[in-house]
Design a protein around this motif. Structure first.
Motif, PDB file in Angstrom:
ATOM      1  N   ILE A 181       1.012  -1.104   0.004  1.00  0.00           N
ATOM      2  CA  ILE A 181       0.022   0.040   0.139  1.00  0.00           C
ATOM      3  C   ILE A 181       0.827   1.248  -0.004  1.00  0.00           C
ATOM      4  N   GLY A 182       0.746   2.018  -0.867  1.00  0.00           N
ATOM      5  CA  GLY A 182       1.158   3.468  -0.863  1.00  0.00           C
ATOM      6  C   GLY A 182       0.233   4.569  -0.336  1.00  0.00           C
ATOM      7  N   ALA A 183       0.678   5.410   0.228  1.00  0.00           N
ATOM      8  CA  ALA A 183       0.023   6.668   0.764  1.00  0.00           C
ATOM      9  C   ALA A 183       0.604   7.924   0.102  1.00  0.00           C
ATOM     10  N   TYR A 184      -0.295   8.677  -0.174  1.00  0.00           N
ATOM     11  CA  TYR A 184       0.210  10.122  -0.616  1.00  0.00           C
ATOM     12  C   TYR A 184      -0.532  11.310   0.198  1.00  0.00           C
ATOM     13  N   ALA A 185       0.282  12.426   0.378  1.00  0.00           N
ATOM     14  CA  ALA A 185      -0.225  13.499   1.339  1.00  0.00           C
ATOM     15  C   ALA A 185       0.226  14.683   0.693  1.00  0.00           C
TER      16      ALA A 185
END
Length: 133
Positions: free
Chosen positions: A14-18
């Motif tokens: 899982i990748g997360a972007y903010a």
């Protein structure tokens, strides 16, 4: 006992972007987004690893020249992630053409995209159609 729904993200990369764009927002805006994303993922049996957390700070969403976004899309294109979570899709882009291009890249790479605040999930239930709206 956890139900199957609670484990729906188990085993996925899982990748997360903010992203936050201005000094009018809290300096912890990107960190707060990542914390919310991590909590959301964990509640569904998944786990975020540091290597797949991407962020851009102080950069507008109308540009696609963002180091964190470029690194995220490289991970999508190379198949290093199965799923990307964002607080809402506006964190990825505020440009319609760029959004459409990213949608195609996610689909071509078979990477699922979830915007937790806007309830968008490209896996099903019309999420891909809503992503284009």
């Amino acid at each position: 006992m956890r139900c199957a729904m609670d484990q729906q993200l188990a085993g996925l990369r899982i990748g997360a972007y903010a992203r936050f764009s201005s000094d009018k927002q809290s300096e912890t805006s990107a960190s707060a987004q990542i914390a919310r994303l991590a909590q959301w993922v964990q509640a569904r049996g998944g786990r975020l690893s540091r290597e797949h957390i991407y962020r851009d700070e102080g950069i507008r969403g109308a540009t696609n020249q963002r180091a964190g976004l470029i690194a995220l899309m490289a991970a999508v294109d190379s198949g290093d992630v199965d799923l990307v979570v964002v607080e809402d899709l506006s964190r990825l882009s505020r440009d319609i053409e760029h959004s459409a291009s990213m949608r195609k890249r996610f689909a071509f790479s078979g990477v699922r995209l979830i915007g937790i605040a806007d309830g968008i999930d490209t896996l099903g239930n019309g999420g891909d159609l809503l992503y284009g709206v």
